[in-house]
Design an enzyme around this catalytic site. Structure first.
Site, PDB file in Angstrom:
ATOM      1  N   LYS A  13       0.834  -1.220   0.000  1.00 42.42           N
ATOM      2  CA  LYS A  13       0.000   0.000   0.000  1.00 42.42           C
ATOM      3  C   LYS A  13       0.866   1.266   0.000  1.00 42.42           C
ATOM      4  O   LYS A  13       0.672   2.156  -0.818  1.00 42.42           O
ATOM      5  CB  LYS A  13      -0.944   0.019   1.220  1.00 42.42           C
ATOM      6  CG  LYS A  13      -1.885  -1.175   1.296  1.00 42.42           C
ATOM      7  CD  LYS A  13      -2.824  -1.088   2.486  1.00 42.42           C
ATOM      8  CE  LYS A  13      -2.134  -1.083   3.828  1.00 42.42           C
ATOM      9  NZ  LYS A  13      -1.393  -2.330   4.153  1.00 42.42           N
ATOM     10  N   ARG A  88      -9.892   0.720   9.091  1.00 41.59           N
ATOM     11  CA  ARG A  88      -9.412  -0.631   9.393  1.00 41.59           C
ATOM     12  C   ARG A  88     -10.462  -1.459  10.125  1.00 41.59           C
ATOM     13  O   ARG A  88     -10.213  -2.616  10.439  1.00 41.59           O
ATOM     14  CB  ARG A  88      -8.180  -0.522  10.285  1.00 41.59           C
ATOM     15  CG  ARG A  88      -6.857  -0.825   9.579  1.00 41.59           C
ATOM     16  CD  ARG A  88      -5.768  -0.663  10.610  1.00 41.59           C
ATOM     17  NE  ARG A  88      -4.564  -1.353  10.301  1.00 41.59           N
ATOM     18  CZ  ARG A  88      -3.516  -0.791   9.691  1.00 41.59           C
ATOM     19  NH1 ARG A  88      -3.590   0.448   9.262  1.00 41.59           N
ATOM     20  NH2 ARG A  88      -2.419  -1.496   9.517  1.00 41.59           N
ATOM     21  N   ARG A 122      11.465  -5.466   5.040  1.00 40.57           N
ATOM     22  CA  ARG A 122      11.146  -4.028   4.883  1.00 40.57           C
ATOM     23  C   ARG A 122      12.074  -3.159   5.733  1.00 40.57           C
ATOM     24  O   ARG A 122      12.373  -3.477   6.873  1.00 40.57           O
ATOM     25  CB  ARG A 122       9.690  -3.772   5.290  1.00 40.57           C
ATOM     26  CG  ARG A 122       9.344  -2.292   5.339  1.00 40.57           C
ATOM     27  CD  ARG A 122       7.862  -2.038   5.217  1.00 40.57           C
ATOM     28  NE  ARG A 122       7.100  -2.434   6.384  1.00 40.57           N
ATOM     29  CZ  ARG A 122       5.778  -2.293   6.475  1.00 40.57           C
ATOM     30  NH1 ARG A 122       5.089  -1.768   5.470  1.00 40.57           N
ATOM     31  NH2 ARG A 122       5.144  -2.691   7.562  1.00 40.57           N
ATOM     32  N   ARG A 155      11.091  -1.454  11.267  1.00 42.38           N
ATOM     33  CA  ARG A 155      10.012  -1.097  12.192  1.00 42.38           C
ATOM     34  C   ARG A 155       9.949  -2.116  13.314  1.00 42.38           C
ATOM     35  O   ARG A 155      10.029  -3.316  13.057  1.00 42.38           O
ATOM     36  CB  ARG A 155       8.680  -1.070  11.435  1.00 42.38           C
ATOM     37  CG  ARG A 155       8.382   0.272  10.819  1.00 42.38           C
ATOM     38  CD  ARG A 155       7.175   0.245   9.920  1.00 42.38           C
ATOM     39  NE  ARG A 155       6.003  -0.403  10.484  1.00 42.38           N
ATOM     40  CZ  ARG A 155       4.817  -0.433   9.869  1.00 42.38           C
ATOM     41  NH1 ARG A 155       4.661   0.148   8.700  1.00 42.38           N
ATOM     42  NH2 ARG A 155       3.796  -1.044  10.416  1.00 42.38           N
ATOM     43  N   ARG A 166      -0.535  -9.047  13.702  1.00 36.57           N
ATOM     44  CA  ARG A 166      -1.181  -8.044  12.838  1.00 36.57           C
ATOM     45  C   ARG A 166      -2.019  -8.714  11.756  1.00 36.57           C
ATOM     46  O   ARG A 166      -3.080  -8.212  11.375  1.00 36.57           O
ATOM     47  CB  ARG A 166      -0.121  -7.123  12.217  1.00 36.57           C
ATOM     48  CG  ARG A 166       0.419  -6.129  13.234  1.00 36.57           C
ATOM     49  CD  ARG A 166       1.782  -5.599  12.872  1.00 36.57           C
ATOM     50  NE  ARG A 166       1.817  -4.885  11.621  1.00 36.57           N
ATOM     51  CZ  ARG A 166       2.901  -4.790  10.839  1.00 36.57           C
ATOM     52  NH1 ARG A 166       4.021  -5.380  11.200  1.00 36.57           N
ATOM     53  NH2 ARG A 166       2.856  -4.113   9.739  1.00 36.57           N
TER      54      ARG A 166
HETATM   55  P1  ADP Z   1       2.140  -1.787   3.256  1.00 30.73           P
HETATM   56  O1  ADP Z   1       2.126  -0.283   3.221  1.00 30.73           O
HETATM   57  O2  ADP Z   1       0.942  -2.397   2.582  1.00 30.73           O
HETATM   58  O3  ADP Z   1       2.357  -2.321   4.633  1.00 30.73           O
HETATM   59  P2  ADP Z   1       4.724  -1.549   1.864  1.00 30.73           P
HETATM   60  O4  ADP Z   1       4.420  -0.687   0.684  1.00 30.73           O
HETATM   61  O5  ADP Z   1       5.450  -0.928   2.999  1.00 30.73           O
HETATM   62  O6  ADP Z   1       3.375  -2.286   2.381  1.00 30.73           O
HETATM   63  O7  ADP Z   1       5.533  -2.830   1.309  1.00 30.73           O
HETATM   64  C1  ADP Z   1       6.010  -3.842   2.192  1.00 30.73           C
HETATM   65  C2  ADP Z   1       7.422  -4.270   1.769  1.00 30.73           C
HETATM   66  O8  ADP Z   1       7.366  -4.957   0.518  1.00 30.73           O
HETATM   67  C3  ADP Z   1       8.377  -3.093   1.561  1.00 30.73           C
HETATM   68  O9  ADP Z   1       9.653  -3.503   1.990  1.00 30.73           O
HETATM   69  C4  ADP Z   1       8.351  -2.849   0.037  1.00 30.73           C
HETATM   70  O10 ADP Z   1       9.600  -2.344  -0.422  1.00 30.73           O
HETATM   71  C5  ADP Z   1       8.093  -4.258  -0.507  1.00 30.73           C
HETATM   72  N1  ADP Z   1       7.209  -4.280  -1.679  1.00 30.73           N
HETATM   73  C6  ADP Z   1       6.124  -3.517  -1.930  1.00 30.73           C
HETATM   74  N2  ADP Z   1       5.528  -3.888  -3.092  1.00 30.73           N
HETATM   75  C7  ADP Z   1       6.242  -4.937  -3.577  1.00 30.73           C
HETATM   76  C8  ADP Z   1       6.120  -5.777  -4.750  1.00 30.73           C
HETATM   77  N3  ADP Z   1       5.123  -5.618  -5.635  1.00 30.73           N
HETATM   78  N4  ADP Z   1       7.040  -6.758  -4.909  1.00 30.73           N
HETATM   79  C9  ADP Z   1       8.039  -6.944  -4.016  1.00 30.73           C
HETATM   80  N5  ADP Z   1       8.207  -6.202  -2.894  1.00 30.73           N
HETATM   81  C10 ADP Z   1       7.317  -5.203  -2.678  1.00 30.73           C
HETATM   82  P1  ADP Z   2       0.943  -1.709   7.793  1.00 30.09           P
HETATM   83  O1  ADP Z   2       0.823  -0.884   6.550  1.00 30.09           O
HETATM   84  O2  ADP Z   2       2.227  -2.453   7.858  1.00 30.09           O
HETATM   85  O3  ADP Z   2      -0.253  -2.504   8.099  1.00 30.09           O
HETATM   86  P2  ADP Z   2       0.525   0.715   9.261  1.00 30.09           P
HETATM   87  O4  ADP Z   2       1.742   1.525   9.137  1.00 30.09           O
HETATM   88  O5  ADP Z   2      -0.662   1.062   8.425  1.00 30.09           O
HETATM   89  O6  ADP Z   2       0.965  -0.787   9.054  1.00 30.09           O
HETATM   90  O7  ADP Z   2       0.021   0.689  10.774  1.00 30.09           O
HETATM   91  C1  ADP Z   2       0.887   0.391  11.838  1.00 30.09           C
HETATM   92  C2  ADP Z   2       0.093   0.254  13.126  1.00 30.09           C
HETATM   93  O8  ADP Z   2      -0.574   1.496  13.432  1.00 30.09           O
HETATM   94  C3  ADP Z   2      -1.026  -0.786  13.110  1.00 30.09           C
HETATM   95  O9  ADP Z   2      -0.553  -2.098  13.376  1.00 30.09           O
HETATM   96  C4  ADP Z   2      -1.948  -0.258  14.228  1.00 30.09           C
HETATM   97  O10 ADP Z   2      -1.403  -0.547  15.518  1.00 30.09           O
HETATM   98  C5  ADP Z   2      -1.849   1.259  14.021  1.00 30.09           C
HETATM   99  N1  ADP Z   2      -2.885   1.783  13.110  1.00 30.09           N
HETATM  100  C6  ADP Z   2      -2.680   2.376  11.892  1.00 30.09           C
HETATM  101  N2  ADP Z   2      -3.844   2.740  11.336  1.00 30.09           N
HETATM  102  C7  ADP Z   2      -4.823   2.360  12.201  1.00 30.09           C
HETATM  103  C8  ADP Z   2      -6.254   2.436  12.180  1.00 30.09           C
HETATM  104  N3  ADP Z   2      -6.916   2.970  11.138  1.00 30.09           N
HETATM  105  N4  ADP Z   2      -6.931   1.933  13.246  1.00 30.09           N
HETATM  106  C9  ADP Z   2      -6.287   1.403  14.290  1.00 30.09           C
HETATM  107  N5  ADP Z   2      -4.955   1.293  14.372  1.00 30.09           N
HETATM  108  C10 ADP Z   2      -4.215   1.768  13.342  1.00 30.09           C
END
Ligand code: ADP
Ligand code: ADP
Length: 220
Positions: A13, A88, A122, A155, A166
């Site tokens: 995302k 969420r 990541r 992270r 998660r």
């Molecule tokens: P999210 O915001 O959904 O948690 P991220 O965009 O942070 O996910 O992506 C999670 C990890 O996967 C990051 O280390 C990113 O560089 C990698 N990543 C994202 N998209 C891809 C993809 N299409 N193929 C391989 N690795 C990816």
């Molecule tokens: P990822 O993209 O890897 O799922 P985020 O960076 O979006 O993680 O979120 C990290 C953490 O922040 C979540 O695991 C949760 O604890 C908190 N968080 C983020 N957005 C929300 C939301 N909309 N509602 C509740 N908790 C949230």
């Protein structure tokens, strides 16, 4: 464009959000980035949510809804925005309806096994939220942000036990949003295969958003 990104943690995302925000000139609003910045500054919000985020649980709906309501009132959201990490829960989705009208939902799909691999590799630049991956999206210089040269970090919630927690939380509390948005009237639901490499996922999202823009122009 008023858009929401859905998908497992690690689905891509944040990575895709950077492209979409730049292409459509809309702010990328990542609730995770906002919470991590509050935790780093040890603000009142940061103190409240620190342990919850570290454990991979969800911050209470009322806190998140107020945060998003305040953020969407800011001037840069006038012509649209991209929400990443909100809503969420069904409660958050229903509160969002009372705040604004969402036009499109981009749901990036990925298997649980792929998620673990994505998240353990990541690395992030905390100040900007820029994301890297040790194998799939490495920085130009090892462990350094491409833009500022500052150090990258892992992270604290990207270790395997917390990732599994998660994923459980997502299955129980967030996955009902899929059906909710699939059936929501006047919202375009776009399903994207997140298992492809980053440029291909980007291309599929661009195609889906072009269709959505054309559909909007017809309505206007
Ligand atoms: P999210 O915001 O959904 O948690 P991220 O965009 O942070 O996910 O992506 C999670 C990890 O996967 C990051 O280390 C990113 O560089 C990698 N990543 C994202 N998209 C891809 C993809 N299409 N193929 C391989 N690795 C990816
Ligand atoms: P990822 O993209 O890897 O799922 P985020 O960076 O979006 O993680 O979120 C990290 C953490 O922040 C979540 O695991 C949760 O604890 C908190 N968080 C983020 N957005 C929300 C939301 N909309 N509602 C509740 N908790 C949230």
């Amino acid at each position: 464009m008023r858009l929401v990104l859905l998908g497992f943690p690690g689905a891509g995302k944040g990575t895709q959000a950077k492209f979409i925000a730049a292409e459509y000139h809309i702010p990328h609003i990542s609730t995770g980035d906002i919470l991590r910045s509050a935790i780093q500054k040890t603000s009142e919000l940061g103190k409240k949510v620190k342990n919850i985020v570290a454990d991979g649980r969800l911050v209470p709906d009322d806190i998140m809804t107020t945060l998003i309501e305040d953020r969407l009132k800011q001037n840069d959201c006038q012509h649209g925005f991209l929400l990443d990490g909100f809503p969420r829960t069904l409660q958050q989705a229903s509160a969002l309806e009372g705040i604004t009208k969402i036009e499109g939902v981009i749901d990036i799909e990925l298997s649980e096994e792929a998620v673990i691999e994505r998240l353990t590799g990541r690395r992030i630049h905390p100040a900007s939220g820029r994301t890297y991956h040790l194998l799939y999206q490495p920085p130009r210089v090892q462990d350094k942000d491409d833009v500022t040269g500052e150090p990258l970090i892992q992270r604290p919630d990207d270790f395997e036990a917390t990732i599994r927690q998660r994923l459980n939380v997502y299955q129980i509390q967030t996955s009902p949003l899929k059906a909710y948005y699939q059936h929501a009237p006047a919202i375009c639901y776009m399903k994207i295969n997140g298992a492809e490499p980053i440029p291909q996922v980007k291309e599929k999202i661009a195609q889906a958003l072009t269709k959505l823009s054309h559909a909007r122009e017809k309505i206007d």
